[in-house]
Scaffold this motif. Structure first.
Motif, PDB file in Angstrom:
ATOM      1  N   PRO A 102      55.795  57.944  61.677  1.00 19.11           N
ATOM      2  CA  PRO A 102      56.767  58.663  60.646  1.00 19.11           C
ATOM      3  C   PRO A 102      57.287  60.045  61.338  1.00 19.11           C
ATOM      4  CG  PRO A 102      54.680  57.633  59.849  1.00 19.11           C
ATOM      5  CD  PRO A 102      54.861  57.727  61.065  1.00 19.11           C
ATOM      6  N   VAL A 103      58.320  60.273  61.449  1.00 15.82           N
ATOM      7  CA  VAL A 103      58.418  62.083  61.823  1.00 15.82           C
ATOM      8  C   VAL A 103      57.137  62.813  61.674  1.00 15.82           C
ATOM      9  CG1 VAL A 103      59.150  62.879  59.284  1.00 15.82           C
ATOM     10  CG2 VAL A 103      60.109  63.479  62.125  1.00 15.82           C
ATOM     11  N   HIS A 104      56.777  63.729  62.505  1.00 17.97           N
ATOM     12  CA  HIS A 104      55.676  64.524  61.998  1.00 17.97           C
ATOM     13  C   HIS A 104      56.581  65.503  61.619  1.00 17.97           C
ATOM     14  CE1 HIS A 104      54.029  61.577  64.810  1.00 17.97           C
ATOM     15  NE2 HIS A 104      53.027  62.622  65.084  1.00 17.97           N
ATOM     16  N   ASN A 105      56.877  65.487  59.799  1.00 14.71           N
ATOM     17  CA  ASN A 105      56.796  66.645  59.465  1.00 14.71           C
ATOM     18  C   ASN A 105      57.407  65.539  57.641  1.00 14.71           C
ATOM     19  OD1 ASN A 105      59.191  68.005  57.579  1.00 14.71           O
ATOM     20  ND2 ASN A 105      58.653  69.440  59.084  1.00 14.71           N
ATOM     21  N   ILE A 106      56.666  66.445  57.261  1.00 13.31           N
ATOM     22  CA  ILE A 106      56.314  65.628  55.623  1.00 13.31           C
ATOM     23  C   ILE A 106      57.866  66.057  55.118  1.00 13.31           C
ATOM     24  CG2 ILE A 106      54.219  65.950  55.132  1.00 13.31           C
ATOM     25  CD1 ILE A 106      54.357  68.229  53.417  1.00 13.31           C
ATOM     26  N   PHE A 107      58.347  67.334  55.431  1.00 16.74           N
ATOM     27  CA  PHE A 107      60.077  67.682  55.042  1.00 16.74           C
ATOM     28  C   PHE A 107      60.929  66.435  54.824  1.00 16.74           C
ATOM     29  CE2 PHE A 107      57.056  71.388  55.327  1.00 16.74           C
ATOM     30  CZ  PHE A 107      56.536  71.824  53.753  1.00 16.74           C
ATOM     31  N   LEU A 108      60.930  66.472  56.560  1.00 12.63           N
ATOM     32  CA  LEU A 108      62.139  65.941  57.071  1.00 12.63           C
ATOM     33  C   LEU A 108      61.819  64.321  56.484  1.00 12.63           C
ATOM     34  CD1 LEU A 108      62.709  66.968  60.617  1.00 12.63           C
ATOM     35  CD2 LEU A 108      63.814  67.225  58.724  1.00 12.63           C
ATOM     36  N   LEU A 109      60.385  63.755  56.307  1.00  7.09           N
ATOM     37  CA  LEU A 109      60.101  62.067  56.283  1.00  7.09           C
ATOM     38  C   LEU A 109      60.835  61.987  54.062  1.00  7.09           C
ATOM     39  CD1 LEU A 109      58.744  60.339  57.018  1.00  7.09           C
ATOM     40  CD2 LEU A 109      56.041  60.932  55.794  1.00  7.09           C
ATOM     41  N   LEU A 110      60.153  63.098  53.528  1.00  7.44           N
ATOM     42  CA  LEU A 110      60.793  62.875  52.023  1.00  7.44           C
ATOM     43  C   LEU A 110      62.252  62.447  52.292  1.00  7.44           C
ATOM     44  CD1 LEU A 110      58.108  65.086  50.243  1.00  7.44           C
ATOM     45  CD2 LEU A 110      58.408  63.048  50.248  1.00  7.44           C
ATOM     46  N   LEU A 111      62.850  63.848  53.172  1.00  8.32           N
ATOM     47  CA  LEU A 111      64.362  63.951  52.700  1.00  8.32           C
ATOM     48  C   LEU A 111      65.049  62.663  53.497  1.00  8.32           C
ATOM     49  CD1 LEU A 111      67.266  65.230  52.622  1.00  8.32           C
ATOM     50  CD2 LEU A 111      67.194  66.177  55.337  1.00  8.32           C
ATOM     51  N   VAL A 112      64.271  61.676  54.300  1.00 14.74           N
ATOM     52  CA  VAL A 112      65.151  60.591  55.252  1.00 14.74           C
ATOM     53  C   VAL A 112      64.598  59.899  53.482  1.00 14.74           C
ATOM     54  CG1 VAL A 112      64.756  58.804  56.830  1.00 14.74           C
ATOM     55  CG2 VAL A 112      64.965  61.044  57.709  1.00 14.74           C
ATOM     56  N   GLU A 113      63.347  59.890  54.336  1.00 17.38           N
ATOM     57  CA  GLU A 113      62.938  58.136  52.537  1.00 17.38           C
ATOM     58  C   GLU A 113      63.695  58.754  51.047  1.00 17.38           C
ATOM     59  OE1 GLU A 113      59.103  56.748  55.223  1.00 17.38           O
ATOM     60  OE2 GLU A 113      58.676  57.995  52.141  1.00 17.38           O
ATOM     61  N   LEU A 114      63.464  59.632  50.476  1.00 20.15           N
ATOM     62  CA  LEU A 114      64.231  59.333  49.371  1.00 20.15           C
ATOM     63  C   LEU A 114      66.002  60.397  49.067  1.00 20.15           C
ATOM     64  CD1 LEU A 114      61.470  62.162  47.542  1.00 20.15           C
ATOM     65  CD2 LEU A 114      61.849  59.343  47.467  1.00 20.15           C
ATOM     66  N   GLY A 115      66.653  60.669  50.440  1.00 17.56           N
ATOM     67  CA  GLY A 115      67.506  61.472  50.390  1.00 17.56           C
ATOM     68  C   GLY A 115      67.738  62.877  49.961  1.00 17.56           C
ATOM     69  N   PHE A 145      53.984  70.057  60.407  1.00 19.55           N
ATOM     70  CA  PHE A 145      53.474  69.453  61.893  1.00 19.55           C
ATOM     71  C   PHE A 145      53.107  67.982  62.207  1.00 19.55           C
ATOM     72  CE2 PHE A 145      53.147  74.198  62.310  1.00 19.55           C
ATOM     73  CZ  PHE A 145      53.551  74.860  62.749  1.00 19.55           C
ATOM     74  N   ASP A 146      52.821  67.638  61.034  1.00 18.77           N
ATOM     75  CA  ASP A 146      52.264  66.061  60.839  1.00 18.77           C
ATOM     76  C   ASP A 146      52.678  65.385  59.772  1.00 18.77           C
ATOM     77  OD1 ASP A 146      51.016  64.471  61.402  1.00 18.77           O
ATOM     78  OD2 ASP A 146      49.537  64.816  63.059  1.00 18.77           O
ATOM     79  N   HIS A 147      52.471  64.386  59.726  1.00 16.29           N
ATOM     80  CA  HIS A 147      53.029  63.868  58.244  1.00 16.29           C
ATOM     81  C   HIS A 147      51.732  62.853  57.340  1.00 16.29           C
ATOM     82  CE1 HIS A 147      51.270  59.563  60.566  1.00 16.29           C
ATOM     83  NE2 HIS A 147      52.021  60.435  61.514  1.00 16.29           N
ATOM     84  N   TYR A 148      50.586  62.914  57.599  1.00 10.98           N
ATOM     85  CA  TYR A 148      49.513  62.331  57.183  1.00 10.98           C
ATOM     86  C   TYR A 148      49.170  63.095  55.565  1.00 10.98           C
ATOM     87  CZ  TYR A 148      46.694  67.198  58.567  1.00 10.98           C
ATOM     88  OH  TYR A 148      46.749  68.006  58.628  1.00 10.98           O
ATOM     89  N   TRP A 149      49.624  63.970  55.265  1.00 11.70           N
ATOM     90  CA  TRP A 149      50.154  63.837  53.743  1.00 11.70           C
ATOM     91  C   TRP A 149      50.567  63.390  53.069  1.00 11.70           C
ATOM     92  CZ3 TRP A 149      45.992  66.694  52.742  1.00 11.70           C
ATOM     93  CH2 TRP A 149      45.922  68.339  52.905  1.00 11.70           C
ATOM     94  N   LEU A 150      51.226  62.295  53.475  1.00  7.16           N
ATOM     95  CA  LEU A 150      52.204  61.382  52.823  1.00  7.16           C
ATOM     96  C   LEU A 150      52.162  59.743  52.954  1.00  7.16           C
ATOM     97  CD1 LEU A 150      56.042  63.073  52.581  1.00  7.16           C
ATOM     98  CD2 LEU A 150      53.870  62.988  50.828  1.00  7.16           C
ATOM     99  N   THR A 151      51.024  59.658  54.277  1.00  6.56           N
ATOM    100  CA  THR A 151      51.206  58.189  55.248  1.00  6.56           C
ATOM    101  C   THR A 151      50.069  57.672  54.968  1.00  6.56           C
ATOM    102  OG1 THR A 151      50.680  59.222  57.155  1.00  6.56           O
ATOM    103  CG2 THR A 151      53.123  58.440  56.534  1.00  6.56           C
ATOM    104  N   LEU A 152      48.985  59.139  54.900  1.00  9.54           N
ATOM    105  CA  LEU A 152      47.466  57.983  54.636  1.00  9.54           C
ATOM    106  C   LEU A 152      46.340  57.759  53.535  1.00  9.54           C
ATOM    107  CD1 LEU A 152      46.222  59.724  57.977  1.00  9.54           C
ATOM    108  CD2 LEU A 152      47.929  57.010  58.217  1.00  9.54           C
TER     109      LEU A 152
END
Length: 247
Positions: free
Chosen positions: A179-192, A226-233
Motif C-alpha cells: 500500500p502507498v505509505h500514507n494513510i490519507f493517500l490510501l483513503l483517497l484512492v480507495e474511497l474516492g 509516513f506509513d500505512h499500518y493504521w489502515l492495513t495491519l
C-alpha cells in the motif's frame, strides 16, 4: 513489550508458543529485516508480535498516551525507542514541541498529502535510500491510479490488486506490491475524492474544540503521513478503533 525486550536481547524470535500469538521465526541472519546501528553495533529492530517494528512503534506511541501509570509510561517509552522508528520518534517530538497547534498540523498533513499527487516528485530510481525510494515509487503509482477512480475509488482493501494491474510483470514483487505509505493517500484512492472530503470534514469538525482529541490524533496523523499500518495491519486497526471509541 516483554516479548520485544526478550527478542531484542536474544536478537532472534522466541519461537515455541509465541508462534500462536502471531510471532514468526527470524534470527540475526534473516535477510531483509529492519536494522539500526547503536554504539557501532548492527542490531535488529525486533517487531515483538507485530509484522514490522514501525507497526509496533505506532501502537506503543498511542498506548503511551492512554496509560496513566508513570512506571508503565517509562517502560513503553524505552520500548518505543528500541523500535528505532523515525516516524514515531518524530511524531513524539512534534507533540511535545507543537501540541497546541495539533489541529493545524493535522490539516497541514492532509493538504501536503494531496499535494504529493500534484507536485512532481524526484525520480525514485535516483534515490539510493530504499525506504525513501519505495515511498516515492508508490506515490508515483498512486498518481497513475487515482485519475481512473477519482469518484468512487478502487474500494477498501483493493489498492494492492489495482496496483498489480498497473505494474509490469517484472515488477510484481513483494517489495513493490505494498500500500502507498500514507494513510490519507490510501483513503483517497480507495474511497474516492467525495467520500475522502466528507471524512476530512467530519474529522476536522470533531476535533475543533477538544484539545485531548487533537493531541492523540496528531500522533496518528504524523506517523500515518509516513506509513500505512493504521489502515492495513490488524493490531493497529484495533487500537485505532479503540481510540475513536474512547474519544
Amino acid at each position: 513489550i516483554s516479548v520485544q525486550l526478550f527478542q531484542f536481547f536474544k536478537q532472534s524470535s522466541l519461537d515455541g508458543l509465541f508462534y500462536y500469538l502471531g510471532e514468526r521465526h527470524f534470527n540475526f541472519d534473516t535477510p531483509n529485516l529492519a536494522r539500526f546501528t547503536f554504539l557501532g553495533q548492527n542490531l535488529l529492530r525486533v517487531p515483538s508480535l507485530f509484522s514490522h517494528p514501525n507497526s509496533l512503534a505506532g501502537y506503543l506511541l498511542v498506548t503511551l498516551f492512554l496509560i496513566q501509570n508513570t512506571k508503565y509510561k517509562i517502560l513503553i517509552l524505552i520500548s518505543l525507542l528500541l523500535t528505532s522508528s523515525k516516524s514515531a520518534i518524530f511524531a513524539l517530538a512534534i507533540y511535545f514541541l507543537f501540541s497546541k497547534y495539533s489541529k493545524y498540523i493535522i490539516i497541514f498533513s492532509i493538504i501536503i498529502s494531496i499535494l504529493l499527487l500534484v507536485i512532481p516528485g524526484p525520480d525514485p530510481e535516483s534515490i539510493n535510500n530504499y525506504s525513501i525510494n519505495s515511498r516515492f515509487s508508490l506515490i508515483s503509482q498512486t498518481q497513475q491510479i487515482l485519475p481512473q477512480h477519482l469518484l468512487l475509488g478502487v474500494g477498501l482493501g483493493n489498492f494492492i490488486p489495482t496496483l498489480a494491474q498497473e505494474l509490469p510483470g517484472s515488477h510484481l514483487t513483494v517489495e513493490r506490491l505494498q500500500p502507498v505509505h500514507n494513510i490519507f493517500l490510501l483513503l483517497l484512492v480507495e474511497l474516492g475524492f467525495p467520500i475522502f472530503i466528507y471524512l476530512t470534514y467530519l474529522l476536522t469538525s470533531e476535533i475543533r474544540d477538544l484539545r485531548s482529541k487533537q493531541s492523540i490524533l496528531l500522533l496518528i496523523a504524523i506517523t500515518g503521513f509516513f506509513d500505512h499500518y493504521w489502515l492495513t495491519l490488524p493490531q493497529n486497526r484495533l487500537i485505532l478503533a479503540l481510540i475513536f471509541g474512547i474519544l
